[in-house]
Design a protein around this motif. Sequence first.
Motif, PDB file in Angstrom:
ATOM      1  N   ALA A  63     -37.756 -27.363  -6.520  1.00 17.52           N
ATOM      2  CA  ALA A  63     -37.387 -28.385  -5.499  1.00 17.52           C
ATOM      3  C   ALA A  63     -35.755 -28.689  -5.412  1.00 17.52           C
ATOM      4  O   ALA A  63     -35.386 -28.743  -4.441  1.00 17.52           O
ATOM      5  CB  ALA A  63     -38.493 -29.612  -5.736  1.00 17.52           C
ATOM      6  N   GLY A  64     -35.274 -28.950  -6.817  1.00 12.35           N
ATOM      7  CA  GLY A  64     -34.044 -29.239  -6.863  1.00 12.35           C
ATOM      8  C   GLY A  64     -33.104 -27.981  -6.268  1.00 12.35           C
ATOM      9  O   GLY A  64     -32.071 -28.184  -5.581  1.00 12.35           O
ATOM     10  N   ILE A  65     -33.703 -26.746  -6.568  1.00 14.97           N
ATOM     11  CA  ILE A  65     -32.856 -25.671  -6.242  1.00 14.97           C
ATOM     12  C   ILE A  65     -32.870 -25.625  -4.637  1.00 14.97           C
ATOM     13  O   ILE A  65     -31.882 -25.331  -3.960  1.00 14.97           O
ATOM     14  CB  ILE A  65     -33.219 -24.386  -6.813  1.00 14.97           C
ATOM     15  N   ALA A  66     -34.318 -25.809  -4.180  1.00 18.12           N
ATOM     16  CA  ALA A  66     -34.429 -25.697  -2.767  1.00 18.12           C
ATOM     17  C   ALA A  66     -33.438 -26.732  -1.829  1.00 18.12           C
ATOM     18  O   ALA A  66     -32.889 -26.533  -0.792  1.00 18.12           O
ATOM     19  CB  ALA A  66     -35.704 -25.946  -2.379  1.00 18.12           C
ATOM     20  N   LEU A  67     -33.131 -27.888  -2.354  1.00 15.88           N
ATOM     21  CA  LEU A  67     -32.519 -28.908  -2.018  1.00 15.88           C
ATOM     22  C   LEU A  67     -30.683 -28.481  -2.001  1.00 15.88           C
ATOM     23  O   LEU A  67     -29.980 -28.687  -1.181  1.00 15.88           O
ATOM     24  CB  LEU A  67     -32.349 -30.174  -2.801  1.00 15.88           C
ATOM     25  N   ILE A  68     -30.336 -27.948  -3.120  1.00 10.96           N
ATOM     26  CA  ILE A  68     -29.153 -27.286  -3.366  1.00 10.96           C
ATOM     27  C   ILE A  68     -28.919 -26.171  -2.468  1.00 10.96           C
ATOM     28  O   ILE A  68     -27.687 -26.100  -1.719  1.00 10.96           O
ATOM     29  CB  ILE A  68     -28.838 -27.130  -4.894  1.00 10.96           C
ATOM     30  N   LYS A  69     -29.902 -25.147  -2.483  1.00 11.32           N
ATOM     31  CA  LYS A  69     -29.646 -23.983  -1.712  1.00 11.32           C
ATOM     32  C   LYS A  69     -30.772 -23.989  -0.519  1.00 11.32           C
ATOM     33  O   LYS A  69     -31.696 -22.972  -0.829  1.00 11.32           O
ATOM     34  CB  LYS A  69     -29.867 -22.799  -2.687  1.00 11.32           C
ATOM     35  N   PRO A  70     -30.606 -24.716   0.533  1.00 15.35           N
ATOM     36  CA  PRO A  70     -31.809 -24.653   1.384  1.00 15.35           C
ATOM     37  C   PRO A  70     -31.879 -22.971   2.101  1.00 15.35           C
ATOM     38  O   PRO A  70     -30.842 -22.186   2.084  1.00 15.35           O
ATOM     39  CB  PRO A  70     -31.210 -25.454   2.460  1.00 15.35           C
TER      40      PRO A  70
END
Length: 167
Positions: A22-29
């Motif tokens: 989820a953190g990666i998806a927020l950083i790299k949408p």
Amino acid sequence: MQRRRLLKLGLGAAVVIGVAGAGIALIKPGLVDGKLSPGSRELMRAVAVAVLGDLLPAGAARESALDAQLARLDQAVASLPAATRKELSDALGLLATAAGRYTLVGLSRPWGEAGPADIRQALDAMRLSSSNTRQQIYHALRDLNAIAFFTEPVNWQAAGYPGPRDI
């Protein structure tokens, strides 16, 4: 190792992976300004080759057809409701990472390096998975590519569809 401790360890690992994803998806949408991000473009190009296969032209025309497919995908995504675009962005962002690609799709190689047969096999595994999440991601990837492809009347003939009949 006791069974209870093993279950706790597995649950803890799943939570850590979920939070990291989820953190990666927020950083790299997966979507940037309503369009596919570079990682999502690579992912959707690879899925388009696997899903559409022989419907795509051969040779130099294939690259042009794939570029047009990605442009139609951007248009299709733009027509989705905001909440759906957000979910799609999160999913594409996660699938563009090595961890997400391996965990959800089962591909060890990057999207651009995996062959169409490998991607088709991974998609089939997702389609037949007991996990609703994996099935939903499969349907999103396949359906978005099919919708974008078949909204273009030029592509109808490749599928043997003569077009709408006059009434």
